[in-house]
Enzyme design. Structure first.
Site, PDB file in Angstrom:
ATOM      1  N   SER A 211       0.838  -1.203   0.000  1.00  0.00           N
ATOM      2  CA  SER A 211       0.000   0.000   0.000  1.00  0.00           C
ATOM      3  C   SER A 211       0.872   1.252   0.000  1.00  0.00           C
ATOM      4  O   SER A 211       1.678   1.467   0.918  1.00  0.00           O
ATOM      5  CB  SER A 211      -0.886   0.027   1.249  1.00  0.00           C
ATOM      6  OG  SER A 211      -1.421   1.326   1.418  1.00  0.00           O
TER       7      SER A 211
ATOM      8  N   MET B 227     -11.828  -6.276   3.619  1.00  0.00           N
ATOM      9  CA  MET B 227     -11.045  -5.446   4.532  1.00  0.00           C
ATOM     10  C   MET B 227     -10.730  -6.210   5.812  1.00  0.00           C
ATOM     11  O   MET B 227     -11.615  -6.794   6.418  1.00  0.00           O
ATOM     12  CB  MET B 227     -11.808  -4.164   4.874  1.00  0.00           C
ATOM     13  CG  MET B 227     -12.031  -3.207   3.707  1.00  0.00           C
ATOM     14  SD  MET B 227     -10.517  -2.670   2.911  1.00  0.00           S
ATOM     15  CE  MET B 227      -9.766  -1.733   4.243  1.00  0.00           C
TER      16      MET B 227
ATOM     17  N   ASP C  62      -4.294   3.858  -1.850  1.00  0.00           N
ATOM     18  CA  ASP C  62      -5.420   4.054  -0.913  1.00  0.00           C
ATOM     19  C   ASP C  62      -5.954   5.477  -1.016  1.00  0.00           C
ATOM     20  O   ASP C  62      -5.340   6.418  -0.523  1.00  0.00           O
ATOM     21  CB  ASP C  62      -4.954   3.765   0.522  1.00  0.00           C
ATOM     22  CG  ASP C  62      -4.937   2.273   0.809  1.00  0.00           C
ATOM     23  OD1 ASP C  62      -3.945   1.798   1.385  1.00  0.00           O
ATOM     24  OD2 ASP C  62      -5.920   1.600   0.451  1.00  0.00           O
TER      25      ASP C  62
ATOM     26  N   MET D 285     -11.819   4.624  -1.290  1.00  0.00           N
ATOM     27  CA  MET D 285     -12.586   4.725  -0.053  1.00  0.00           C
ATOM     28  C   MET D 285     -13.231   6.115  -0.067  1.00  0.00           C
ATOM     29  O   MET D 285     -12.856   7.022   0.691  1.00  0.00           O
ATOM     30  CB  MET D 285     -11.662   4.537   1.171  1.00  0.00           C
ATOM     31  CG  MET D 285     -11.187   3.108   1.308  1.00  0.00           C
ATOM     32  SD  MET D 285      -9.767   2.929   2.409  1.00  0.00           S
ATOM     33  CE  MET D 285      -8.449   3.254   1.231  1.00  0.00           C
TER      34      MET D 285
ATOM     35  N   HIS E 153      -7.813   1.739  -4.697  1.00  0.00           N
ATOM     36  CA  HIS E 153      -8.821   1.359  -3.696  1.00  0.00           C
ATOM     37  C   HIS E 153      -9.532   2.640  -3.303  1.00  0.00           C
ATOM     38  O   HIS E 153      -8.979   3.464  -2.565  1.00  0.00           O
ATOM     39  CB  HIS E 153      -8.102   0.721  -2.503  1.00  0.00           C
ATOM     40  CG  HIS E 153      -9.014   0.405  -1.351  1.00  0.00           C
ATOM     41  ND1 HIS E 153      -8.518   0.123  -0.089  1.00  0.00           N
ATOM     42  CD2 HIS E 153     -10.361   0.326  -1.246  1.00  0.00           C
ATOM     43  CE1 HIS E 153      -9.531  -0.130   0.731  1.00  0.00           C
ATOM     44  NE2 HIS E 153     -10.644  -0.004   0.048  1.00  0.00           N
TER      45      HIS E 153
ATOM     46  N   MET F 192      -8.716   8.239  -0.171  1.00  0.00           N
ATOM     47  CA  MET F 192      -9.694   8.508   0.893  1.00  0.00           C
ATOM     48  C   MET F 192     -10.175   9.955   0.795  1.00  0.00           C
ATOM     49  O   MET F 192      -9.373  10.862   0.571  1.00  0.00           O
ATOM     50  CB  MET F 192      -9.046   8.290   2.262  1.00  0.00           C
ATOM     51  CG  MET F 192      -8.491   6.885   2.447  1.00  0.00           C
ATOM     52  SD  MET F 192      -7.744   6.710   4.089  1.00  0.00           S
ATOM     53  CE  MET F 192      -6.844   5.179   3.864  1.00  0.00           C
TER      54      MET F 192
ATOM     55  N   HIS G 101      -0.754  -0.787  -4.511  1.00  0.00           N
ATOM     56  CA  HIS G 101      -2.104  -0.512  -4.014  1.00  0.00           C
ATOM     57  C   HIS G 101      -2.177   0.954  -3.606  1.00  0.00           C
ATOM     58  O   HIS G 101      -1.355   1.425  -2.792  1.00  0.00           O
ATOM     59  CB  HIS G 101      -2.351  -1.417  -2.803  1.00  0.00           C
ATOM     60  CG  HIS G 101      -3.697  -1.328  -2.175  1.00  0.00           C
ATOM     61  ND1 HIS G 101      -4.792  -2.017  -2.645  1.00  0.00           N
ATOM     62  CD2 HIS G 101      -4.122  -0.623  -1.097  1.00  0.00           C
ATOM     63  CE1 HIS G 101      -5.835  -1.753  -1.853  1.00  0.00           C
ATOM     64  NE2 HIS G 101      -5.454  -0.909  -0.909  1.00  0.00           N
TER      65      HIS G 101
ATOM     66  N   ASP H 249      -7.055  -6.731   2.710  1.00  0.00           N
ATOM     67  CA  ASP H 249      -6.459  -5.398   2.820  1.00  0.00           C
ATOM     68  C   ASP H 249      -6.614  -4.872   4.245  1.00  0.00           C
ATOM     69  O   ASP H 249      -7.715  -4.629   4.712  1.00  0.00           O
ATOM     70  CB  ASP H 249      -7.197  -4.472   1.842  1.00  0.00           C
ATOM     71  CG  ASP H 249      -6.612  -3.084   1.822  1.00  0.00           C
ATOM     72  OD1 ASP H 249      -7.225  -2.195   1.194  1.00  0.00           O
ATOM     73  OD2 ASP H 249      -5.544  -2.881   2.430  1.00  0.00           O
TER      74      ASP H 249
HETATM   75  C1  DX5 Z   1      -6.850   0.978   5.103  1.00  0.00           C
HETATM   76  C2  DX5 Z   1      -6.205   0.708   3.757  1.00  0.00           C
HETATM   77  C3  DX5 Z   1      -5.164  -0.393   3.808  1.00  0.00           C
HETATM   78  C4  DX5 Z   1      -4.050  -0.085   4.786  1.00  0.00           C
HETATM   79  C5  DX5 Z   1      -3.031  -1.184   4.766  1.00  0.00           C
HETATM   80  O1  DX5 Z   1      -7.988   1.793   4.933  1.00  0.00           O
HETATM   81  O2  DX5 Z   1      -7.176   0.322   2.807  1.00  0.00           O
HETATM   82  O3  DX5 Z   1      -4.622  -0.577   2.508  1.00  0.00           O
HETATM   83  O4  DX5 Z   1      -3.453   1.116   4.437  1.00  0.00           O
HETATM   84  O5  DX5 Z   1      -2.062  -0.855   5.730  1.00  0.00           O
HETATM   85  P1  DX5 Z   1      -1.666  -1.944   6.848  1.00  0.00           P
HETATM   86  O6  DX5 Z   1      -1.115  -3.122   6.062  1.00  0.00           O
HETATM   87  O7  DX5 Z   1      -0.612  -1.227   7.666  1.00  0.00           O
HETATM   88  O8  DX5 Z   1      -2.906  -2.267   7.603  1.00  0.00           O
HETATM   89 ZN    ZN Z   2      -6.485  -0.302   0.769  1.00  0.00          ZN
END
Ligand code: DX5
Ligand code: ZN
Length: 216
Positions: free
Chosen positions: A6, A135, A33, A66, A64, A35, A31, A173
């Protein structure tokens, strides 16, 4: 097993170099993330950082989302070179519409489900998916404690996919490390996201990825 570090935990002052270093260390996907500070209580970035790194890495870029309105921002991720784009089934937009839009753009669609969402919620969407993201933590932050019920949910999703006779990846994830990866793969996961375990590993990215591929 596909390892997808990530980028949330990467060095945002040297994102391109970090993307290259993760590729050289043996990652399969990167990946991203995304948000929006609304769907989750954290605000990271849109498509720009991922688009800026596209030329630095030939790896699969897995976005991803979110965010509450994945359809509204989808174009930026397509233009930015995302290969696999997953939105949350809990988002405001219609999941079916999102999945069809990703497929129509020639990319691979995915759906992510948060810990409180049962696997059954995916049933009707399976024919439209290339990826299910289960998740392992409540979305929003890296470094959280792994939720153990995730293992059972992965097994349930795998059963549904086998029954549907479709070829769909199961990605886990959040909170994945050498302690739980074996159980998760035995339950049917074939893609693993890792933020902290890989990007904060004291012995570096390559050692971390090797340990995930062959935990003692
Ligand atoms: C959380 C993210 C994950 C997270 C993974 O909302 O979607 O991808 O960053 O990080 P770790 O592996 O540290 O949980
Ligand atoms: Zn993620």
């Amino acid at each position: 097993m596909i390892i997808a570090p990530s980028m949330l935990v990467a060095d945002f002052a040297r994102l391109g170099e970090d993307a290259k270093a993760l590729e050289d260390a043996g990652s399969d996907w990167l990946h991203w993330d995304v948000m929006d500070g609304h769907f989750v209580p954290n605000l990271t970035h849109g498509a720009l950082p991922m688009a800026a790194c596209r030329e630095y890495s030939s790896l699969v870029f897995n976005a991803h989302l979110m965010i509450s309105e994945p359809l509204r921002y989808l174009e930026g991720f397509i233009e930015g070179g995302a290969d696999i784009i997953a939105a949350h089934i809990e988002a405001e937009d219609d999941a079916r519409e999102f999945l069809e839009a990703v497929r129509d753009a020639g990319r691979r669609p995915g759906i992510a489900i948060s810990p409180d969402t049962p696997a059954e919620a995916l049933a009707e969407l399976l024919p439209l998916l290339d990826l299910v993201t289960v998740m392992g933590v409540h979305p929003g932050f890296a470094g959280q404690e792994f939720i153990e019920d995730t293992v059972g949910k992965v097994a349930e999703v795998r059963r549904m996919i086998v029954e549907s006779n479709r070829d769909v990846h199961i990605q886990v994830d959040g909170g994945v490390d050498t302690e739980n990866i074996t159980r998760l793969c035995a339950a049917g996961a074939d893609v693993i996201v890792s933020g902290s375990f890989v990007l904060q590993h004291p012995e570096g990215y390559a050692t971390a990825i090797r340990q995930l591929r062959a935990p003692e």
